[in-house]
Design a protein around this motif. Structure first.
Motif, PDB file in Angstrom:
ATOM      1  N   UNK A   1       4.968  12.632  -7.972  1.00  0.00           N
ATOM      2  CA  UNK A   1       4.019  11.733  -8.585  1.00  0.00           C
ATOM      3  C   UNK A   1       3.273  10.870  -7.589  1.00  0.00           C
ATOM      4  N   UNK A   2       3.604  10.900  -6.316  1.00  0.00           N
ATOM      5  CA  UNK A   2       2.908  10.051  -5.358  1.00  0.00           C
ATOM      6  C   UNK A   2       3.669   9.960  -4.063  1.00  0.00           C
ATOM      7  N   UNK A   3       3.237   8.989  -3.225  1.00  0.00           N
ATOM      8  CA  UNK A   3       3.833   8.843  -1.913  1.00  0.00           C
ATOM      9  C   UNK A   3       4.894   7.766  -1.890  1.00  0.00           C
ATOM     10  N   UNK A   4       4.952   7.058  -0.770  1.00  0.00           N
ATOM     11  CA  UNK A   4       5.942   5.999  -0.543  1.00  0.00           C
ATOM     12  C   UNK A   4       5.204   4.674  -0.421  1.00  0.00           C
TER      13      UNK A   4
ATOM     14  N   UNK B   1       9.157  11.078  -3.595  1.00  0.00           N
ATOM     15  CA  UNK B   1      10.234  11.150  -2.606  1.00  0.00           C
ATOM     16  C   UNK B   1      11.411  10.327  -3.119  1.00  0.00           C
ATOM     17  N   UNK B   2      12.570  10.627  -2.564  1.00  0.00           N
ATOM     18  CA  UNK B   2      13.750   9.816  -2.870  1.00  0.00           C
ATOM     19  C   UNK B   2      14.447   9.461  -1.561  1.00  0.00           C
ATOM     20  N   UNK B   3      15.028   8.268  -1.553  1.00  0.00           N
ATOM     21  CA  UNK B   3      15.721   7.807  -0.353  1.00  0.00           C
ATOM     22  C   UNK B   3      16.971   8.640  -0.127  1.00  0.00           C
TER      23      UNK B   3
ATOM     24  N   UNK C   1       0.851  -1.183   0.000  1.00  0.00           N
ATOM     25  CA  UNK C   1       0.000   0.000   0.000  1.00  0.00           C
ATOM     26  C   UNK C   1       0.890   1.237   0.000  1.00  0.00           C
ATOM     27  N   UNK C   2       0.299   2.391  -0.200  1.00  0.00           N
ATOM     28  CA  UNK C   2       1.052   3.639  -0.274  1.00  0.00           C
ATOM     29  C   UNK C   2       0.640   4.568   0.858  1.00  0.00           C
TER      30      UNK C   2
END
Length: 313
Positions: free
Chosen positions: A217-220, A156-158, A121-122
């Motif tokens: 574009x969205x979440x995690x 997001x980016x790590x 899920x996000x």
């Protein structure tokens, strides 16, 4: 002066916002917005968002809770503030800032529920917003050992992710290190919160930063490790069955399949590298099965060793 700090800290804030922060109603800004999210297997996410505010005469700020989240509490400089708890529709809450304090810490607690479905899920860590410019944002996800997280959707980016060696990616193994050689950002660092405080025992910390708003574009994505293990087994079985068929149809196709699976295991981002590793091991087994029977008879002594390696994998 404010524009210089903005260039050092963030690309999400307009310079005009800070340039006019000394006049009118916008007489405050946020140095850092730090969000800590505790993710649970049930799909529930508990978030604490800390705003470090620089205040130059501003009396009121408005906190907006995102849709789908419930407001659980607000603290200003460690003191709880009476506020109406919002439902999942979100809403705005006005707060009075201490007039005597130039630096103010505002903490907002929210909860969101998601359907875990089949095991993926996000979540969107952007739990709330404030009506003053924000110079820097960061997100820390805290997940139990049974869950993992990845930023596949571009929002997001790590951050501070240690590079995994080819040994880890292909074989799931790491070289043994001395106890004092823990790298920064490793398990010891992951056990610390934003301010060096210990987090809840049993949770693992993962750091993310939001990308510029233009490309969000969205979440995690949150995924169960059990699901990843199941997908790895299925991928391995499919590869073990398909590779010999490819080898029988065209010479060299089995070798090509093993090479492609190995490259995938080296480059696919975590945590889905586990699935790619299962695919690679399955293609190795299938490649060995694709060897003609006459050639395999000459290497029957190697069969126990191959079987042992497959079982370990």
């Amino acid at each position: 002066r404010h524009t210089r700090y903005w260039r050092d800290w963030s690309s999400d804030v307009c310079s005009s916002d800070l340039a006019t922060s000394g006049v009118g109603e916008s007489q405050a800004w946020v140095w850092r917005e730090q969000t800590s999210c505790w993710c649970h297997e049930s799909g529930q996410t508990e978030c604490e968002t800390l705003f470090e505010i620089e205040n130059h005469g501003r009396e009121l700020v408005t906190v907006s809770v995102a849709r789908g989240r419930r407001l659980e509490g607000i603290e200003v400089d460690g003191v709880s503030v009476d506020c109406d708890r919002t439902g999942t529709a979100g809403g705005d809450t006005q707060l009075v800032l201490p007039a005597a304090n130039r630096r103010v810490k505002l903490l907002v607690r929210t909860i969101a529920d998601a359907d875990p479905g089949l095991g993926i899920w996000t979540i969107d860590p952007a739990a709330c917003a404030i009506d003053v410019p924000v110079l820097a944002r960061g997100v820390r996800l805290l997940v139990p050992p049974t869950l993992d997280a990845t930023s596949l959707f571009g929002g997001y980016r790590a951050a501070d992710v240690p590079r995994r060696s080819w040994l880890r990616r292909l074989f799931g193994a790491t070289l043994r290190t001395r106890p004092g050689d823990t790298a920064a950002g490793g398990p010891d660092a992951a056990a610390e919160g934003w301010d060096g405080e210990s987090i809840v025992e049993g949770f693992r910390g993962l750091s993310f930063v939001p990308v510029p708003a233009a490309s969000r574009g969205g979440g995690i994505a949150i995924v169960r490790r059990r699901l990843l293990g199941l997908l790895a087994v299925i991928a391995g079985l499919v590869a073990a069955a398909a590779t010999p068929a490819l080898g029988r149809r065209r010479s060299g196709a089995a070798v090509l399949a093993v090479a492609i699976a190995g490259l995938a295991a080296l480059w696919i981002p975590e945590p889905f590298d586990v699935v790619a590793r299962g695919l690679w091991w399955g293609s190795l087994v299938g490649g060995w099965l694709a060897v003609p029977q006459s050639s395999r008879r000459t290497s029957q002594r190697a069969t126990p060793a191959v079987a042992t390696v497959v079982l370990v994998a």
